[in-house]
Design a protein around this motif. Structure first.
Motif, mmCIF file in Angstrom:
data_model
loop_
_atom_site.group_PDB
_atom_site.id
_atom_site.type_symbol
_atom_site.label_atom_id
_atom_site.label_comp_id
_atom_site.label_asym_id
_atom_site.label_seq_id
_atom_site.Cartn_x
_atom_site.Cartn_y
_atom_site.Cartn_z
ATOM 1 N N ASP A 1 3.975 1.679 -0.081
ATOM 2 C CA ASP A 1 2.524 1.659 0.068
ATOM 3 C C ASP A 1 2.001 2.937 0.716
ATOM 4 O OD1 ASP A 1 2.242 -0.792 -1.070
ATOM 5 O OD2 ASP A 1 2.261 -1.881 0.811
ATOM 6 N N SER A 2 2.849 3.648 1.400
ATOM 7 C CA SER A 2 2.390 4.837 2.123
ATOM 8 C C SER A 2 2.503 6.108 1.310
ATOM 9 C CB SER A 2 3.196 4.997 3.417
ATOM 10 O OG SER A 2 2.923 3.939 4.296
ATOM 11 N N CYS A 3 3.579 6.257 0.534
ATOM 12 C CA CYS A 3 3.802 7.541 -0.134
ATOM 13 C C CYS A 3 4.119 7.418 -1.612
ATOM 14 C CB CYS A 3 4.918 8.308 0.574
ATOM 15 S SG CYS A 3 6.550 7.591 0.347
ATOM 16 N N GLY A 4 4.351 6.211 -2.121
ATOM 17 C CA GLY A 4 4.601 6.058 -3.544
ATOM 18 C C GLY A 4 6.042 6.252 -3.967
ATOM 19 N N PHE B 1 7.756 -0.493 1.562
ATOM 20 C CA PHE B 1 7.957 0.834 2.145
ATOM 21 C C PHE B 1 9.232 1.456 1.612
ATOM 22 C CE2 PHE B 1 5.733 -1.469 5.645
ATOM 23 C CZ PHE B 1 4.561 -0.734 5.641
ATOM 24 N N CYS B 2 9.225 2.765 1.506
ATOM 25 C CA CYS B 2 10.470 3.477 1.265
ATOM 26 C C CYS B 2 11.304 3.418 2.547
ATOM 27 C CB CYS B 2 10.164 4.928 0.879
ATOM 28 S SG CYS B 2 9.377 5.886 2.177
ATOM 29 N N ALA B 3 12.529 3.920 2.477
ATOM 30 C CA ALA B 3 13.383 3.859 3.665
ATOM 31 C C ALA B 3 12.752 4.614 4.825
ATOM 32 C CB ALA B 3 14.756 4.430 3.341
ATOM 33 N N HIS B 4 12.135 5.743 4.510
ATOM 34 C CA HIS B 4 11.525 6.552 5.559
ATOM 35 C C HIS B 4 10.387 5.806 6.247
ATOM 36 C CE1 HIS B 4 9.672 9.958 7.588
ATOM 37 N NE2 HIS B 4 8.526 9.660 6.997
ATOM 38 N N HIS B 5 9.459 5.277 5.471
ATOM 39 C CA HIS B 5 8.320 4.590 6.081
ATOM 40 C C HIS B 5 8.706 3.221 6.619
ATOM 41 C CE1 HIS B 5 5.783 7.668 3.924
ATOM 42 N NE2 HIS B 5 5.287 7.659 5.134
ATOM 43 N N GLY B 6 9.725 2.618 6.031
ATOM 44 C CA GLY B 6 10.221 1.368 6.586
ATOM 45 C C GLY B 6 10.678 1.558 8.018
HETATM 46 ZN ZN LIG Z 1 7.086 6.040 1.981
#
Ligand SMILES: [Zn+2]
Length: 74
Positions: free
Chosen positions: A26-29, A45-50
């Protein structure tokens, strides 16, 4: 925000549904590896934003589904 199907109180929660390449952060696609279930809605979330949001969100979610280990399997 994603517009996933609105789950009402009678809908089953698919907490174990695996994430796919179609699920996007949801943050970066980027491809999503984390799904947080929060008040009947889902956040992806991707791993980074998770990792970035985990500490803040974890007390609030009913389910925290993390598949980021898949990133390191190959
Ligand atoms: Zn992300």
């Amino acid at each position: 925000m994603t517009t996933l199907t609105n789950t009402d109180e009678t809908a089953p929660v698919e907490e174990e549904r695996p994430l796919t390449a179609l699920d996007r952060c949801d943050s970066c696609g980027s491809q999503a590896y984390v799904r947080a279930t929060l008040g009947g809605s889902e956040l992806l979330f991707c791993a980074h934003h998770g990792n970035k949001h985990k500490e803040k969100l974890l007390p609030l979610v009913s389910s925290w589904h993390d598949e980021s280990h898949k990133l390191y399997e190959r």
